[in-house]
Design a protein around this motif. Structure first.
Motif, PDB file in Angstrom:
ATOM      1  N   ARG A  56      -1.229   0.327  13.259  1.00  0.00           N
ATOM      2  CA  ARG A  56       0.123   0.144  13.794  1.00  0.00           C
ATOM      3  C   ARG A  56       0.397  -1.315  14.119  1.00  0.00           C
ATOM      4  N   ASP A  57      -0.625  -2.079  14.465  1.00  0.00           N
ATOM      5  CA  ASP A  57      -0.453  -3.507  14.735  1.00  0.00           C
ATOM      6  C   ASP A  57      -0.160  -4.299  13.465  1.00  0.00           C
ATOM      7  N   ASN A  58      -0.795  -3.914  12.351  1.00  0.00           N
ATOM      8  CA  ASN A  58      -0.632  -4.667  11.108  1.00  0.00           C
ATOM      9  C   ASN A  58      -0.846  -3.724   9.923  1.00  0.00           C
ATOM     10  N   PRO A  59       0.145  -2.886   9.624  1.00  0.00           N
ATOM     11  CA  PRO A  59      -0.028  -1.869   8.576  1.00  0.00           C
ATOM     12  C   PRO A  59      -0.430  -2.432   7.219  1.00  0.00           C
ATOM     13  N   ALA A  60       0.212  -3.493   6.764  1.00  0.00           N
ATOM     14  CA  ALA A  60      -0.093  -4.014   5.428  1.00  0.00           C
ATOM     15  C   ALA A  60      -1.542  -4.498   5.348  1.00  0.00           C
ATOM     16  N   ALA A  61      -1.967  -5.273   6.330  1.00  0.00           N
ATOM     17  CA  ALA A  61      -3.332  -5.798   6.296  1.00  0.00           C
ATOM     18  C   ALA A  61      -4.363  -4.673   6.373  1.00  0.00           C
ATOM     19  N   MET A  62      -4.111  -3.685   7.213  1.00  0.00           N
ATOM     20  CA  MET A  62      -5.082  -2.597   7.351  1.00  0.00           C
ATOM     21  C   MET A  62      -5.120  -1.716   6.108  1.00  0.00           C
ATOM     22  N   LEU A  63      -3.974  -1.438   5.515  1.00  0.00           N
ATOM     23  CA  LEU A  63      -3.979  -0.644   4.283  1.00  0.00           C
ATOM     24  C   LEU A  63      -4.632  -1.403   3.139  1.00  0.00           C
ATOM     25  N   LYS A  64      -4.442  -2.712   3.092  1.00  0.00           N
ATOM     26  CA  LYS A  64      -5.137  -3.517   2.077  1.00  0.00           C
ATOM     27  C   LYS A  64      -6.646  -3.437   2.285  1.00  0.00           C
ATOM     28  N   ALA A  65      -7.091  -3.529   3.537  1.00  0.00           N
ATOM     29  CA  ALA A  65      -8.526  -3.436   3.832  1.00  0.00           C
ATOM     30  C   ALA A  65      -9.067  -2.051   3.480  1.00  0.00           C
ATOM     31  N   LEU A  66      -8.318  -1.011   3.792  1.00  0.00           N
ATOM     32  CA  LEU A  66      -8.755   0.348   3.460  1.00  0.00           C
ATOM     33  C   LEU A  66      -8.816   0.538   1.950  1.00  0.00           C
ATOM     34  N   CYS A  67      -7.799   0.098   1.253  1.00  0.00           N
ATOM     35  CA  CYS A  67      -7.801   0.218  -0.209  1.00  0.00           C
ATOM     36  C   CYS A  67      -8.993  -0.516  -0.812  1.00  0.00           C
ATOM     37  N   ALA A  68      -9.261  -1.708  -0.333  1.00  0.00           N
ATOM     38  CA  ALA A  68     -10.412  -2.463  -0.840  1.00  0.00           C
ATOM     39  C   ALA A  68     -11.709  -1.716  -0.565  1.00  0.00           C
ATOM     40  N   ALA A  69     -11.811  -1.104   0.610  1.00  0.00           N
ATOM     41  CA  ALA A  69     -13.041  -0.396   0.978  1.00  0.00           C
ATOM     42  C   ALA A  69     -13.285   0.843   0.128  1.00  0.00           C
ATOM     43  N   ILE A  70     -12.212   1.470  -0.346  1.00  0.00           N
ATOM     44  CA  ILE A  70     -12.390   2.709  -1.125  1.00  0.00           C
ATOM     45  C   ILE A  70     -12.075   2.531  -2.606  1.00  0.00           C
ATOM     46  N   GLY A  71     -11.818   1.301  -3.021  1.00  0.00           N
ATOM     47  CA  GLY A  71     -11.635   1.024  -4.442  1.00  0.00           C
ATOM     48  C   GLY A  71     -10.289   1.415  -5.014  1.00  0.00           C
ATOM     49  N   LEU A  72      -9.246   1.322  -4.228  1.00  0.00           N
ATOM     50  CA  LEU A  72      -7.893   1.594  -4.708  1.00  0.00           C
ATOM     51  C   LEU A  72      -7.076   0.316  -4.697  1.00  0.00           C
ATOM     52  N   ASP A  73      -6.082   0.256  -5.562  1.00  0.00           N
ATOM     53  CA  ASP A  73      -5.149  -0.862  -5.537  1.00  0.00           C
ATOM     54  C   ASP A  73      -4.127  -0.628  -4.434  1.00  0.00           C
ATOM     55  N   PHE A  74      -3.850  -1.664  -3.667  1.00  0.00           N
ATOM     56  CA  PHE A  74      -2.812  -1.590  -2.643  1.00  0.00           C
ATOM     57  C   PHE A  74      -1.455  -1.628  -3.308  1.00  0.00           C
ATOM     58  N   ASP A  75      -0.507  -0.870  -2.778  1.00  0.00           N
ATOM     59  CA  ASP A  75       0.867  -0.857  -3.271  1.00  0.00           C
ATOM     60  C   ASP A  75       1.788  -0.937  -2.055  1.00  0.00           C
ATOM     61  N   GLU A  76       2.760  -1.833  -2.093  1.00  0.00           N
ATOM     62  CA  GLU A  76       3.714  -1.983  -0.978  1.00  0.00           C
ATOM     63  C   GLU A  76       4.402  -0.660  -0.635  1.00  0.00           C
ATOM     64  N   ALA A  77       4.504   0.251  -1.597  1.00  0.00           N
ATOM     65  CA  ALA A  77       5.142   1.545  -1.356  1.00  0.00           C
ATOM     66  C   ALA A  77       4.383   2.368  -0.317  1.00  0.00           C
ATOM     67  N   MET A  78       3.140   2.007  -0.038  1.00  0.00           N
ATOM     68  CA  MET A  78       2.351   2.708   0.972  1.00  0.00           C
ATOM     69  C   MET A  78       2.874   2.472   2.381  1.00  0.00           C
ATOM     70  N   LEU A  79       3.730   1.497   2.551  1.00  0.00           N
ATOM     71  CA  LEU A  79       4.188   1.103   3.881  1.00  0.00           C
ATOM     72  C   LEU A  79       5.443   1.833   4.343  1.00  0.00           C
ATOM     73  N   SER A  80       6.046   2.626   3.474  1.00  0.00           N
ATOM     74  CA  SER A  80       7.254   3.351   3.870  1.00  0.00           C
ATOM     75  C   SER A  80       7.319   4.686   3.137  1.00  0.00           C
ATOM     76  N   TRP A  81       8.141   5.569   3.651  1.00  0.00           N
ATOM     77  CA  TRP A  81       8.278   6.914   3.099  1.00  0.00           C
ATOM     78  C   TRP A  81       9.641   7.467   3.490  1.00  0.00           C
ATOM     79  N   SER A  82      10.028   8.537   2.832  1.00  0.00           N
ATOM     80  CA  SER A  82      11.276   9.219   3.162  1.00  0.00           C
ATOM     81  C   SER A  82      11.048  10.096   4.386  1.00  0.00           C
ATOM     82  N   PRO A  83      12.046  10.196   5.257  1.00  0.00           N
ATOM     83  CA  PRO A  83      11.875  11.044   6.434  1.00  0.00           C
ATOM     84  C   PRO A  83      11.823  12.523   6.043  1.00  0.00           C
TER      85      PRO A  83
END
Length: 133
Positions: free
Chosen positions: A45-72
């Motif tokens: 919650r403090d830094n969603p983009a940085a944390m999702l990038k770190a998680l993606c790197a840790a599990i071998g996935l490409d980060f995508d900006e679309a991960m940061l938002s969704w439809s309600p």
């Protein structure tokens, strides 16, 4: 824990899943020979983009900006408890910053929090940290 207490005043540590998370963490670590990635909700919650990038790197996935938002709204994959627990999530369209000061716990809730704290710290040693570069 405070948000859980707000919905359900009488609960036990096992209702919260901390012990179960540690058991699963240990099973995965034993199976793979190393600790699985751990993400603290406050960090994401403090830094969603940085944390999702770190998680993606840790599990071998490409980060995508679309991960940061969704439809309600709720989804069929949210499960049977969604209508009871996910009202704020269903209204959201992205990660929100932390609310600030945590709600006060009841005396019983504080005892549960004190019991859960070592379980949290057991996994928190393996928290992902975003790249600082």
């Amino acid at each position: 824990m405070a948000s859980y207490q707000a919905k359900r005043q009488a609960f036990t540590i096992d209702d919260l899943g901390y012990r179960q998370q540690v058991e699963l963490f240990d099973q995965v670590a034993d199976h793979h020979g190393s600790a699985p990635p751990v993400v603290d909700s406050g960090d994401i919650r403090d830094n969603p983009a940085a944390m999702l990038k770190a998680l993606c790197a840790a599990i071998g996935l490409d980060f995508d900006e679309a991960m940061l938002s969704w439809s309600p709204g709720l989804r069929s994959t949210d499960g049977v408890w969604a209508a009871h627990w996910y009202d704020r999530l269903a209204a959201s369209t992205g990660f929100a910053p932390p609310e600030g000061k945590a709600l006060a716990l009841s005396p019983e809730g504080q005892l549960i929090a004190d019991t859960a704290r070592p379980l949290y710290h057991r996994m928190a040693r393996y928290r992902l940290r975003p790249d600082r570069g």
